[in-house]
Design a protein around this motif. Structure first.
Motif, short mmCIF file in Angstrom:
data_model
loop_
_atom_site.label_atom_id
_atom_site.label_comp_id
_atom_site.label_asym_id
_atom_site.label_seq_id
_atom_site.Cartn_x
_atom_site.Cartn_y
_atom_site.Cartn_z
N MET A 1 28.62 80.11 -57.56
CA MET A 1 29.04 78.74 -57.91
C MET A 1 29.15 77.88 -56.66
O MET A 1 28.71 76.74 -56.65
CB MET A 1 30.37 78.75 -58.65
N CYS A 2 29.76 78.48 -55.59
CA CYS A 2 29.71 77.75 -54.34
C CYS A 2 29.74 78.71 -53.17
O CYS A 2 30.29 79.80 -53.25
CB CYS A 2 30.79 76.68 -54.26
N SER A 3 29.09 78.30 -52.09
CA SER A 3 29.05 79.14 -50.90
C SER A 3 29.71 78.39 -49.76
O SER A 3 29.78 77.16 -49.78
CB SER A 3 27.60 79.46 -50.54
N LEU A 4 30.18 79.15 -48.76
CA LEU A 4 30.74 78.52 -47.58
C LEU A 4 30.11 79.16 -46.36
O LEU A 4 30.16 80.38 -46.20
CB LEU A 4 32.26 78.71 -47.52
N PHE A 11 31.88 73.59 -41.15
CA PHE A 11 31.85 74.38 -42.38
C PHE A 11 30.97 73.65 -43.38
O PHE A 11 31.09 72.42 -43.54
CB PHE A 11 33.25 74.53 -42.97
N ILE A 12 30.09 74.41 -44.05
CA ILE A 12 29.26 73.77 -45.07
C ILE A 12 29.52 74.45 -46.40
O ILE A 12 29.25 75.64 -46.59
CB ILE A 12 27.77 73.85 -44.71
N ALA A 29 38.20 76.46 -59.08
CA ALA A 29 38.87 77.54 -58.34
C ALA A 29 38.01 78.02 -57.18
O ALA A 29 38.51 78.29 -56.08
CB ALA A 29 39.19 78.69 -59.28
N ALA A 30 36.70 78.11 -57.41
CA ALA A 30 35.79 78.57 -56.34
C ALA A 30 35.77 77.59 -55.18
O ALA A 30 35.79 77.99 -54.01
CB ALA A 30 34.39 78.76 -56.91
N VAL A 31 35.75 76.30 -55.50
CA VAL A 31 35.74 75.29 -54.43
C VAL A 31 37.06 75.35 -53.66
O VAL A 31 37.08 75.30 -52.43
CB VAL A 31 35.51 73.87 -55.01
N ARG A 32 38.17 75.49 -54.39
CA ARG A 32 39.49 75.55 -53.72
C ARG A 32 39.55 76.76 -52.79
O ARG A 32 40.11 76.71 -51.70
CB ARG A 32 40.60 75.62 -54.75
N SER A 33 38.99 77.87 -53.27
CA SER A 33 38.96 79.09 -52.49
C SER A 33 38.18 78.87 -51.19
O SER A 33 38.62 79.28 -50.10
CB SER A 33 38.27 80.15 -53.36
N ALA A 34 37.04 78.22 -51.31
CA ALA A 34 36.23 77.93 -50.12
C ALA A 34 36.98 77.04 -49.15
O ALA A 34 36.97 77.26 -47.94
CB ALA A 34 34.90 77.31 -50.53
N LEU A 35 37.66 76.03 -49.68
CA LEU A 35 38.42 75.12 -48.81
C LEU A 35 39.54 75.89 -48.10
O LEU A 35 39.81 75.66 -46.92
CB LEU A 35 39.01 73.96 -49.63
N GLY A 49 39.11 70.58 -33.77
CA GLY A 49 37.68 70.51 -33.50
C GLY A 49 36.77 71.09 -34.56
O GLY A 49 35.71 71.63 -34.23
N PHE A 50 37.15 71.01 -35.83
CA PHE A 50 36.27 71.46 -36.92
C PHE A 50 35.97 70.30 -37.86
O PHE A 50 36.60 69.25 -37.80
CB PHE A 50 36.92 72.60 -37.71
N ALA A 51 34.99 70.50 -38.75
CA ALA A 51 34.70 69.51 -39.78
C ALA A 51 34.08 70.21 -40.97
O ALA A 51 33.57 71.33 -40.84
CB ALA A 51 33.77 68.42 -39.26
N LEU A 52 34.14 69.55 -42.15
CA LEU A 52 33.60 70.15 -43.37
C LEU A 52 32.56 69.24 -43.99
O LEU A 52 32.77 68.03 -44.10
CB LEU A 52 34.72 70.36 -44.40
N VAL A 53 31.43 69.83 -44.37
CA VAL A 53 30.44 69.10 -45.17
C VAL A 53 30.40 69.75 -46.54
O VAL A 53 30.36 70.97 -46.66
CB VAL A 53 29.03 69.18 -44.53
N THR A 54 30.45 68.93 -47.60
CA THR A 54 30.30 69.44 -48.97
C THR A 54 28.99 68.93 -49.52
O THR A 54 28.71 67.73 -49.46
CB THR A 54 31.45 68.97 -49.88
N THR A 55 28.17 69.83 -50.03
CA THR A 55 26.90 69.41 -50.58
C THR A 55 26.55 70.23 -51.80
O THR A 55 27.37 71.03 -52.28
CB THR A 55 25.80 69.47 -49.50
N ALA A 56 25.35 70.04 -52.35
CA ALA A 56 24.96 70.74 -53.57
C ALA A 56 23.46 70.94 -53.59
O ALA A 56 22.71 70.17 -53.01
CB ALA A 56 25.38 69.93 -54.79
#
Lengths: 250, 250
Positions: A1-4, A11-12, A29-35, A49-56
């Motif tokens: 469903m989602c990967s990290l 983080f992507i 739940a999967a997205v929350r887990s990844a976050l 010094g980190f950042a997150l990209v969310t994509t699909a």
């Protein structure tokens, strides 16, 4: 469903597969887990010094709540109970994004509708492809009232009342170029690949500023009090701010 | 004082006669009556309606009937009349903000003070460009502006500098300027063209066949400051659930 995945300091989070990436309880739940993983890995890495990209993947960023799952409940009243559960379950996901101790960038690689649109604009920055895909609040056309926190997100992120009106009171479908012109998103790009590339580049630039993640989150929340209130994030106390201050380089 | 007609799916409310359409308690009551008719007529289908408000002559409305107030017996009685118009008008604004259908003001002449507030309480404004202006006269008259007037201006006008010019300089704004500044949605060559444009927009919006209760709920959710200022209570979870049951096509 989602990967990290982690590329250096970025983080992507990817909503995987070719489907509509509907926000069912499982996907939420999967997205929350990844976050949560991104948050703890960044903490292990020093908390700065980190950042997150969310994509699909595929043609959709996310088309919103899983209404098919709601309908599979068997009766109109069960459908509404299931819908209500997704509306409630999505709140802590918004809260997680608002509290994430790093800049967040949505790479909108396809249609983003209703809760999917909310997922995108809850990020600090939104990059979007302009060759296909629209932003759309479908609620008026489907006959659904808005949960208050949806309106809090829209009102906090879209300054112009006439643009807000187009989105919520006209159900307008808005492509990336128009969205960029109207200040709904930050930038429009020629393709999905270019969008992700731009999002990752921006993420790398922001990560390179080496900001303290907790301070970043504190400032972000402070600038979005209406959303915070709507999702039950309590105001920061003076004590909490003092604690952050004592960790700063004055 | 005002007429009310139904043209297909569009209700047209017209402030009649050649005068300034000053908003005395009687005129306000008449308008409220017409709105109530629109509400109950639309109740049967609950969807696919719209309202246009227009006016005969050179004025849309020049605001409260101060002449009526000044005709009172004593300074105390004059004050009472002013207060009474204000109280009646708050209810009229609440009626408009909660009306279960899109609303369009055809500003066919000058709209000043409460007259401008009447116009801006609609979802859309079309205005004639050949004559007339929008004007907040209060500063020039030495009258304070009620908080709900300011809530209306701030919630509807994108640029705070434009709001400043209107209330802190009593700027007189023509339709062309108002269109450029995002105050109104369209400027037209004459009163007749303005009404035609308003009716056309009303027909387009009515044709979307939206559920009126949902439309009103979303509108109120998007304008919380105005709702608070005019005493419109927030929708509860139960209100939203009820709408979901009756309106949503899941």
């Amino acid at each position: 469903m989602c990967s990290l995945e982690k590329r250096g300091h970025v983080f992507i989070l990817t909503l995987t597969g070719d489907g509509e990436h509907r926000l069912s309880p499982e996907v939420i739940a999967a997205v929350r887990s990844a976050l949560a993983r991104a948050k703890s890995e960044s903490s292990v890495g020093g908390g700065r010094g980190f950042a997150l990209v969310t994509t699909a993947e595929g043609r959709f960023f996310s088309n919103g709540f899983d209404l098919a799952w709601a309908r599979a409940g068997g009766s109109p009243s069960e459908a509404r109970v299931r819908l209500g559960s997704m509306v409630s379950l999505f709140i802590p996901l918004v809260s997680d994004l608002l509290s994430l101790p790093m800049p967040t960038i949505a790479a909108v690689t396809g249609h983003a509708a209703a809760a999917g649109f909310m997922l995108a604009i809850t990020h600090d920055y939104v990059e979007m492809r302009e060759d296909r895909g629209v932003l759309y609040m479908s609620e008026l056309d489907i006959g659904m009232p808005f949960p208050p926190y949806f309106l809090a997100i829209l009102r906090s992120k879209i300054a112009n009342p006439k643009v807000l009106r187009e989105i919520v009171l006209q159900g307008k479908k808005i492509g990336a170029s128009e969205a960029a012109r109207k200040g709904i998103i930050d930038r429009a790009h020629g393709s999905a690949a270019e969008t992700v590339e731009a999002a990752v580049r921006r993420a790398e630039e922001l990560a390179a500023r080496n900001w303290n993640g907790e301070v970043y989150a504190s400032i972000r929340r402070g600038g979005l009090p209406e959303i915070c209130r709507a999702v039950g994030l309590s105001d920061e106390t003076e004590e909490e701010r003092q604690k952050l201050l004592s960790a700063s380089k004055l | 004082m005002c007429t009310f007609e139904k043209r297909g799916r569009v209700y047209v409310l017209t402030l009649t006669g050649d005068g300034e359409h000053r908003l005395s308690p009687y005129v306000i009551a008449d308008i409220r009556s017409a709105l109530s008719l629109a509400r109950s007529d639309s109740d049967a289908s609950g969807r696919g309606r719209a309202l246009v408000t227009a006016a005969d002559g050179r004025f849309f409305s020049n605001g409260f009937d101060l002449a009526w107030a000044k005709a009172a017996d004593s300074p105390a009685a004059i004050q009472e009349r002013v207060v009474s118009m204000g109280n009646h008008f708050v209810h009229l604004i609440a009626d408009l903000i909660s009306l279960p259908m899109p609303t369009i003001a055809a500003v066919t002449g000058h709209a000043a003070a409460a007259g401008f507030m009447l116009a801006i309480s609609h979802d859309y404004m079309e205005m004639r460009a050949d004559r007339g202006f929008l004007y907040m006269s209060e500063l020039e008259l030495g009258m304070p502006i009620p908080p709900y007037f300011l809530a209306l201006l701030k919630s509807k006008i994108p640029d705070p500098k434009v709001v400043r010019d209107m209330v802190l300089r009593s700027a007189k704004i023509t339709a062309d300027e108002a269109a450029r500044k995002g105050i109104i949605d369209g400027a037209h060559g004459s009163a007749a063209e303005t009404v035609a444009a308003a009716v056309r927009r009303a027909e387009d919006l009515a044709a979307r066949n939206w559920n009126g209760g949902v439309y009103s709920s979303i509108r109120r959710g998007a304008l919380p400051e105005i709702c608070r200022a005019v005493g419109l209570p927030e929708d509860t979870e139960e209100d939203r659930r009820a709408l979901l049951f009756t309106a949503a096509k899941l």
